[in-house]
Write a protein that holds these residues in place. Structure first.
Motif, PDB file in Angstrom:
ATOM      1  N   UNK A 417      23.973  24.990  55.044  1.00 15.68           N
ATOM      2  CA  UNK A 417      23.167  25.909  55.712  1.00 15.68           C
ATOM      3  C   UNK A 417      23.802  25.741  57.128  1.00 15.68           C
ATOM      4  N   UNK A 418      24.008  27.037  57.888  1.00 17.41           N
ATOM      5  CA  UNK A 418      24.396  27.006  59.381  1.00 17.41           C
ATOM      6  C   UNK A 418      23.310  27.837  59.956  1.00 17.41           C
ATOM      7  N   UNK A 419      22.576  27.011  60.878  1.00 15.71           N
ATOM      8  CA  UNK A 419      21.451  27.712  61.665  1.00 15.71           C
ATOM      9  C   UNK A 419      22.260  28.416  63.135  1.00 15.71           C
ATOM     10  N   UNK A 420      23.030  29.650  63.004  1.00 19.95           N
ATOM     11  CA  UNK A 420      23.722  29.864  64.253  1.00 19.95           C
ATOM     12  C   UNK A 420      22.592  30.466  65.277  1.00 19.95           C
ATOM     13  N   UNK A 421      21.353  30.246  65.212  1.00 22.23           N
ATOM     14  CA  UNK A 421      20.461  30.591  66.381  1.00 22.23           C
ATOM     15  C   UNK A 421      19.664  29.466  66.738  1.00 22.23           C
ATOM     16  N   UNK A 422      19.656  28.206  66.434  1.00 25.21           N
ATOM     17  CA  UNK A 422      18.916  27.109  66.578  1.00 25.21           C
ATOM     18  C   UNK A 422      17.348  27.381  66.598  1.00 25.21           C
ATOM     19  N   UNK A 423      17.032  28.121  65.492  1.00 22.05           N
ATOM     20  CA  UNK A 423      15.544  28.549  65.461  1.00 22.05           C
ATOM     21  C   UNK A 423      14.690  27.681  64.355  1.00 22.05           C
ATOM     22  N   UNK A 424      15.713  27.170  63.526  1.00 20.44           N
ATOM     23  CA  UNK A 424      14.784  26.434  62.277  1.00 20.44           C
ATOM     24  C   UNK A 424      14.629  24.981  62.699  1.00 20.44           C
ATOM     25  N   UNK A 425      13.828  24.190  61.953  1.00 17.76           N
ATOM     26  CA  UNK A 425      13.427  22.976  62.010  1.00 17.76           C
ATOM     27  C   UNK A 425      14.607  22.067  61.175  1.00 17.76           C
ATOM     28  N   UNK A 426      15.429  21.448  61.899  1.00 17.66           N
ATOM     29  CA  UNK A 426      16.392  20.563  61.033  1.00 17.66           C
ATOM     30  C   UNK A 426      16.046  19.658  60.168  1.00 17.66           C
ATOM     31  N   UNK A 427      14.789  18.886  60.430  1.00 20.72           N
ATOM     32  CA  UNK A 427      14.198  17.926  59.584  1.00 20.72           C
ATOM     33  C   UNK A 427      13.736  18.453  58.234  1.00 20.72           C
TER      34      UNK A 427
END
Length: 442
Positions: A417-427
Motif C-alpha cells: 500500500x502507498x498512502x500518497x496523501x499521508x492520511x492513514x495511520x501507518x501503525x
C-alpha cells in the motif's frame, strides 16, 4: 439586482444559483445547450456538495433562469463574466478566447437596461492587463457600460459556502473617481448581505484585483511544493515530514494549512495559474521575479514520478502485467474535477508502463471512463483492489480514509500500500500485515 452570469460552468453556475438564493434576479447564459437544459431541470453538470439544493431552490423561487440567447441579457444591469481561462495549447499563458467571446456577445445588448447604467464584472482569472483591454473594447464599441474586476476565491467542495460567506471580497475599480464610485455602489448592492455581515472588503485598481487571485494561488502552490520538497529530503534522511509540518505549522507566521506532504496539487486553477503568472511576468519584462515558481511547478510534477518509482520498487522492478488499484481520480475530494489530477496522472503513467490499472473514485468514475478509456474503473475500493498486487491512495476521500486494513487485505493478492496523501495511520496498516509506504515518513 438583475444580474447575468456569462458562462455556466463550475464558477458561473454556482454564482448564479447563490446570487438568486439571496434575492437577486439572475440569468445564467452559456453557449452549451445541453448544460443549459440540465440546469433548467435542476441537474448539476458537476459534483459540488450543496449546489444542487441551492440550484433547485433558486429555480423554484422564480429568481433564476438560464438561456443560450444573449439578447435576453438586455434587461439586466450587472453582467458577470465567469468563463474559463485554460492554459494555452501551445504555451504557458492563459487562453482568453472565452473571455473575449463573452464580452463580444454581450456588447450589442448593453446600455439597454431600464434600471440604469450597466456594469460588466470580471470574475474569471485573467493575466494582469486584461481588464484594461476589455475597458477599451467597451469604449471602442460605443457602450457606456462600466467595468470592474471581482476575482473569485472558491475552493472546490466548498464553492457554495465560499460564494455566500466569503472570507474577503475584492473590487478592481476604474481609475476615474466618478466611475469608480458608481461601479462600487453597484457592487456593494450585489454583495449587500455579505458586507452587512462585516466581510472584509478590499478595493484597488484593475491590475491590483487581477494580481490578487494569481498571487494567492501562487502562494498556496509554493507552500504545497515547499513541504513536498522537505518530504524529499526526509525520504533521503529518515526524517518525518508530518512531524516537521506540525512543528512549523505551530508558528503563527506560517500556519498549518497546505503543509501536508503528498503527491502534489492539481485541478483547474493552481497549475495553470502559476504558469500563466510566469508567462505574463515574462511578457512584462519581470520574468526573474517569478522564476521560483518554475521550481514550484517542477517539485509538484516530480512528486507524481516519485510515486511511480516507489511503485516500481515495491513491485520488484517491473510493472508488466502487475495489477494495481488506484483509489481516487479527482484532484481533490468532494469534487469530480480531474483536470491536472495527480491521481489520474499517476494511474496513466502506471498503465503506460505495462501495469493493469483499475481506478475508483466516488464522484469521477464517469469522467475517467470518458477521459482515460485505457483504465479500468471499479465501483468501490474493494472491487478495485480485488487481486491487486499494489494499492495506491491518491485522493483523500473520507471513504478511503476510513478503510479497514484487515478487510481490504482479504481481497488483495499482495498487501502492498502507498498512502500518497499521508492520511492513514501507518501503525494500523502495518499491524494488519501491509507493506505500507507514505510520503516523507519513515
Amino acid at each position: 439586482m438583475r444580474i447575468t452570469t456569462v458562462g455556466c460552468g463550475y464558477l458561473g453556475a454556482v454564482y448564479a444559483a447563490s446570487m438568486a438564493s439571496i434575492g437577486h434576479e439572475v440569468l445564467g447564459l452559456d453557449v452549451d445547450q445541453k448544460k443549459i437544459d440540465d440546469l433548467k431541470k435542476g441537474i448539476a453538470p458537476f459534483h459540488e456538495p450543496g449546489f444542487e439544493k441551492v440550484l433547485t431552490e433558486a429555480l423554484a423561487s422564480g429568481r433564476l433562469r438560464f438561456s443560450t440567447d444573449y439578447a435576453d441579457a438586455a434587461d439586466y444591469q450587472v453582467h458577470v463574466i465567469c468563463v474559463g481561462t485554460p492554459q494555452q495549447i501551445n504555451g504557458s499563458g492563459a487562453d482568453l478566447t472565452y473571455v473575449h467571446a463573452a464580452v463580444d456577445a454581450l456588447i450589442p445588448h448593453l446600455d439597454k437596461c431600464p434600471d440604469g447604467r450597466s456594469l460588466l464584472v470580471g470574475r474569471s482569472t485573467v493575466p494582469v492587463g486584461t481588464a484594461q483591454i476589455l475597458a477599451q473594447k467597451l469604449k471602442d464599441a460605443g457602450t457606456d457600460t462600466l467595468l470592474a474586476w471581482n476575482p473569485e476565491f472558491l475552493r472546490e467542495g466548498f464553492a457554495v459556502k465560499d460564494t455566500l460567506y466569503p472570507d474577503r471580497i475584492v473590487y478592481g475599480l476604474p481609475d476615474a473617481g466618478a466611475e469608480a464610485a458608481e461601479a462600487k455602489a453597484l457592487l456593494d448592492e450585489v454583495y449587500e448581505p455579505m458586507l452587512k455581515a462585516d466581510t472584509p472588503l478590499v478595493t484597488g485598481n484593475y491590475p491590483t484585483a487581477e494580481l490578487v487571485k494569481v498571487s494567492a494561488n501562487s502562494f498556496l502552490a509554493t507552500k504545497i511544493s515547499f513541504i513536498n520538497a522537505v518530504a524529499e529530503v526526509c525520504e533521503a534522511t529518515g526524517g518525518d515530514v508530518s512531524v516537521i509540518a506540525e512543528a512549523i505549522g505551530l508558528d503563527d507566521r506560517i500556519g498549518p494549512k497546505f503543509l501536508r506532504a503528498g503527491v502534489g496539487f492539481g485541478g483547474g486553477c493552481l497549475p495553470k495559474d502559476i504558469r500563466a503568472f510566469m508567462a505574463r511576468a515574462g511578457e512584462l519584462g519581470a520574468g526573474e521575479a517569478l522564476s521560483f515558481l518554475r521550481e514550484v511547478d517542477m517539485v509538484n510534477n516530480r512528486r507524481r514520478d516519485h510515486v511511480v518509482n516507489l511503485s516500481r520498487e515495491m513491485l520488484g522492478g517491473s510493472f508488466t502485467g502487475k495489477k494495481i488499484a488506484v483509489l481516487g481520480a479527482a484532484f481533490k475530494p468532494d469534487s469530480d474535477d480531474t483536470r491536472q489530477s495527480p491521481a489520474l496522472s499517476v494511474a496513466s503513467k502506471l498503465s503506460g508502463r505495462g501495469a493493469d490499472v483499475t481506478v475508483t473514485d466516488p464522484a469521477a468514475n464517469e469522467r475517467v471512463k470518458t477521459e482515460r478509456p485505457n483504465l479500468k474503473v471499479a465501483k468501490d475500493a474493494f472491487e478495485a483492489a480485488k487481486d491487486a498486487e499494489l494499492v495506491l491512495l491518491l485522493t483523500e476521500w473520507d471513504e478511503f480514509k476510513q478503510l479497514d486494513p484487515v478487510a481490504l487485505k482479504e481481497v488483495v493478492a499482495e498487501a502492498r500500500f502507498i498512502d500518497g496523501r499521508n492520511v492513514l495511520n501507518p501503525a494500523a496498516w502495518r499491524e494488519a500485515g501491509w507493506d505500507y509506504r507514505s510520503m516523507g515518513r519513515p
